[in-house]
Scaffold this motif. Sequence first.
Motif, PDB file in Angstrom:
ATOM      1  N   GLN A   1       0.843  -1.189   0.000  1.00 17.84           N
ATOM      2  CA  GLN A   1       0.000   0.000   0.000  1.00 17.84           C
ATOM      3  C   GLN A   1       0.880   1.241   0.000  1.00 17.84           C
ATOM      4  N   VAL A   2       0.610   2.151  -0.914  1.00 16.82           N
ATOM      5  CA  VAL A   2       1.357   3.398  -1.008  1.00 16.82           C
ATOM      6  C   VAL A   2       0.379   4.558  -0.852  1.00 16.82           C
ATOM      7  N   TYR A  27       8.230   3.313  -1.973  1.00 14.43           N
ATOM      8  CA  TYR A  27       8.757   3.265  -3.335  1.00 14.43           C
ATOM      9  C   TYR A  27       7.744   2.624  -4.286  1.00 14.43           C
ATOM     10  N   SER A  28       7.762   3.097  -5.525  1.00 13.36           N
ATOM     11  CA  SER A  28       6.983   2.445  -6.574  1.00 13.36           C
ATOM     12  C   SER A  28       7.789   2.509  -7.859  1.00 13.36           C
ATOM     13  N   PHE A  97       3.365  -0.465  -9.797  1.00 14.79           N
ATOM     14  CA  PHE A  97       4.486  -1.376  -9.610  1.00 14.79           C
ATOM     15  C   PHE A  97       4.705  -2.280 -10.803  1.00 14.79           C
ATOM     16  N   GLN A  98       3.661  -2.955 -11.243  1.00 16.76           N
ATOM     17  CA  GLN A  98       3.796  -3.962 -12.280  1.00 16.76           C
ATOM     18  C   GLN A  98       3.139  -3.451 -13.552  1.00 16.76           C
ATOM     19  N   PHE A 112      -2.334   2.941  -7.102  1.00 12.98           N
ATOM     20  CA  PHE A 112      -2.546   3.857  -5.974  1.00 12.98           C
ATOM     21  C   PHE A 112      -2.698   5.284  -6.479  1.00 12.98           C
ATOM     22  N   TRP A 113      -3.587   6.003  -5.814  1.00 14.56           N
ATOM     23  CA  TRP A 113      -3.918   7.354  -6.249  1.00 14.56           C
ATOM     24  C   TRP A 113      -3.978   8.303  -5.059  1.00 14.56           C
ATOM     25  N   GLY A 114      -3.606   9.544  -5.322  1.00 13.16           N
ATOM     26  CA  GLY A 114      -3.774  10.586  -4.323  1.00 13.16           C
ATOM     27  C   GLY A 114      -5.174  11.170  -4.380  1.00 13.16           C
TER      28      GLY A 114
END
Length: 123
Positions: A1-2, A27-28, A97-98, A112-114
């Motif tokens: 989770q980021v 990191y991503s 990531f992938q 992941f989103w802000g």
Amino acid sequence: QVRLVESGGGSVQAGGSLRLSCAASGYSNYMAWFRQVPGKEREGVAAISAADGSPHYADSAKGRFTISQDNAKNTVYLQMNSLKPEDTAKYYCAAGFQSRGLGLMNSAEYAFWGQGTQVTVSS
């Protein structure tokens, strides 16, 4: 989770500049900026590979926007110059990531989103 937290949005006149920041909790492999206006699909603006820092831009951003990263701070920036009224949108930071092979301007590449930051450019 980021977790991603954007900042730096605001209101400027056409021709002005803004710098957006996106602080990531980890990191991503890829990070990007997207933007969206009500009633339209989210569109990719710029992306960057964490491994080599190679940038990718949408045609609308080329020559005006610059994406950069500070790996030590897990932060990505979007420097926006020569802003136009059509740049008005909510800007979102994304992390992935992938790769799915869809291209870095495709929102489906990112997990992941802000929460987004508003940019308003007046004529």
